[in-house]
Design an enzyme around this catalytic site. Sequence first.
Site, PDB file in Angstrom:
ATOM      1  N   GLU A   1       0.655  -0.977  14.091  1.00 50.08           N
ATOM      2  CA  GLU A   1      -0.251  -0.217  13.230  1.00 50.08           C
ATOM      3  C   GLU A   1      -1.646  -0.294  13.812  1.00 50.08           C
ATOM      4  OE1 GLU A   1      -0.428  -1.165   9.014  1.00 50.08           O
ATOM      5  OE2 GLU A   1       1.747  -1.308   8.875  1.00 50.08           O
TER       6      GLU A   1
ATOM      7  N   TYR B   1      -6.857  -3.415  12.709  1.00 50.20           N
ATOM      8  CA  TYR B   1      -7.779  -2.406  12.172  1.00 50.20           C
ATOM      9  C   TYR B   1      -9.233  -2.672  12.566  1.00 50.20           C
ATOM     10  CZ  TYR B   1      -3.818  -0.494   9.677  1.00 50.20           C
ATOM     11  OH  TYR B   1      -2.619   0.090   9.377  1.00 50.20           O
TER      12      TYR B   1
ATOM     13  N   GLU C   1       3.622  -7.825   7.693  1.00 53.65           N
ATOM     14  CA  GLU C   1       2.389  -8.449   7.216  1.00 53.65           C
ATOM     15  C   GLU C   1       2.611  -9.549   6.199  1.00 53.65           C
ATOM     16  OE1 GLU C   1      -0.724  -5.654   6.277  1.00 53.65           O
ATOM     17  OE2 GLU C   1      -0.987  -5.297   8.422  1.00 53.65           O
TER      18      GLU C   1
ATOM     19  N   ASP D   1       0.805  -1.222   0.000  1.00 48.36           N
ATOM     20  CA  ASP D   1       0.000   0.000   0.000  1.00 48.36           C
ATOM     21  C   ASP D   1       0.842   1.278   0.000  1.00 48.36           C
ATOM     22  OD1 ASP D   1      -2.299   1.607   0.259  1.00 48.36           O
ATOM     23  OD2 ASP D   1      -2.235   1.499   2.450  1.00 48.36           O
TER      24      ASP D   1
HETATM   25  C1  GCB Z   1      -1.432  -2.345   6.635  1.00 44.09           C
HETATM   26  C2  GCB Z   1      -0.116  -2.192   5.965  1.00 44.09           C
HETATM   27  C3  GCB Z   1       0.170  -0.776   5.555  1.00 44.09           C
HETATM   28  C4  GCB Z   1      -1.093  -0.140   4.994  1.00 44.09           C
HETATM   29  C5  GCB Z   1      -2.158  -0.145   6.069  1.00 44.09           C
HETATM   30  C6  GCB Z   1      -3.465   0.456   5.563  1.00 44.09           C
HETATM   31  O1  GCB Z   1      -1.718  -3.268   7.336  1.00 44.09           O
HETATM   32  O2  GCB Z   1       0.952  -2.717   6.715  1.00 44.09           O
HETATM   33  O3  GCB Z   1       1.201  -0.771   4.611  1.00 44.09           O
HETATM   34  O4  GCB Z   1      -0.867   1.143   4.504  1.00 44.09           O
HETATM   35  O5  GCB Z   1      -2.413  -1.449   6.457  1.00 44.09           O
HETATM   36  O6  GCB Z   1      -3.678   1.646   5.738  1.00 44.09           O
HETATM   37  O7  GCB Z   1      -4.265  -0.265   4.971  1.00 44.09           O
END
Ligand code: GCB
Length: 604
Positions: free
Chosen positions: A510, A473, A417, A163
Amino acid sequence: MLYPIDTESRVVLNLNGVWNFMIDKEVDPIDPAEPLPTKEVMAVPASFNDQTVTKEIREHSGFTWYEKEFKVAKSLLDERLVLRFGSATHEAWVYINGKEATYHKGGFTPFEVEINDFLENGTNRLTVRLSNLLDHTTLPVGNYSEYRDEAGNLVRKVDENFDFFNYAGLHRPVHLYTTPKEYIEDITIAPEIDLNANHADVKIDVKTAGGFDEVRVTIFDEAGNEAANASGTAVSVPIEDVNLWQPLGAYLYEAKVEAIKNGETVDVYEEHFGVRKVEVKAGKFLINGEPFYFKGFGKHEDTYVNGRGLNEAYNVLDINLMKKMGANSFRTSHYPYSDEMMRLCDREGIVVIDETPAVGLFGAFSFDVSILESDGEIEDSTWEDMKTAEAHEQVVRELIDRDKNHACVVMWSIANEAATYADGAHEYFEPLFNLARELDPQNRPLTNVYIMMATPQADKCTDLVDVIALNRYYGWYVQTGDLKTAEEKTRKELQEWQEKYPDKPIMYTEYGADTVAGFHSAYGEPFSEEYQEDYYKMNSKVFDEIDNFVGEQLWNFADFQTKFGIQRVQGNKKGVFTREREPKMAARYLSERWNSIPDFGYKK
Ligand code: GCB
């Protein structure tokens, strides 16, 4: 690999500036023995992509050419002349006066070559052919395809399996530096610290090329006073009343290494280093014997115009913003950052989790993690499809080789990841973890940053890591807009990790929610600044309930450019700052929280 510096015996020249540039359409062959047939120019260091207004150049996948003329002063010609690229993204063929001088694959680590034999009198021409292609053998991982257009020309395409935008070019400084013909090749520093006695034995290994009568090592403190000295290529230098390098309280000693022959000092190099101890014990992450709490960010090297290219003013600003927020750390997501940034973090006392460019090791990359909400086994053939083992070994070697002496680096991240829950993952990762442990002179802890599918039940690699690092997330990609359920899921998963691995510290590397700066909602809807703040408050609450939870690094420090995707409007908007570095609302809440959390002893 030593960073190029001026010393009593060395001169550094820089070849940065405006270079000739062209994309290679692969129609007419380019002969590096001839000047490039182009009028286009590009600034170095920087990505080429955002310096152009031509779409064809910006989105070019394939080969590009860079060219610069240079002269070397006569007085330097008897020295060893070394050409060093801080990085060339992702693969480079380097020619001097038409002859291939070196080749390097991997877009985030430096490489160098001795060029005396290639030089001509007067003007020399340096030509670099670069490739920004990525596939299932490279790191990062790209999905490569090609086709012929109507005119029969080859069109190559890279679909990023990650991403962030596939910025490319000569991203970091290009230096030409001198050393004497016999020289200091490398220095490895590993302090062994007795915290109770306030004493350190600093092991210093010096690798030389040439026959020296003596190698002398002198340690200076920050005031420039001599703290200790020794003679030899493998010495252990005692420092009494040692000043420790602390998070946000950096203290750097200087090791002056002199290589001596016939009573004369031939080569001199000065390496700064910090004395600090890092350990993982009983579910805690200890720095200098105290339980440390990580507060900070996942970042990117990403700024307007420079793209992924070195931007030192932004680096300084970013660290100032971090400090103001009460943050103490970041992760070099998702690749090694510049030498210059690592040196700055050493000085500023910023704690760094140093990551390889192993991103995209995940067969089914998309932004859709809703499979988490379905029952049953996740089908995944990542470890059959990916052929990255060799590249992965190389990046682990090059990262540790470059960054081994940095006090700021407290942990290596072997990948971001990857499909660590899929069959074949353990077999893939075990040799890489063994290698990293064998290579690191400072025995730093290791981690492997986990994707959401790597749950306590499904993950197959947790025995390998010292710290459980989670990218989560809940409330964004799953339970979108439902922070109540997200809170329950967050709590449940963290409790499960802690129960299953009571001795391993757990941290978030994250967590975040896309937020459009200036978008507000009375209902706190997703994408609003209110939602981002509520999302962080929910997470903070759960973090504080988990004893072994040792840190929060949110996603992301700032908005950043990505590949095109229907979930991306001019990039990823999870920044707590915009790409211009203006704060969103959540920055104030986080700043209050972090400024009230001590760096040490938060989790008793
Ligand atoms: C993740 C990735 C990261 C992305 C992020 C997202 O898990 O490690 O590279 O930018 O999610 O914002 O989706």
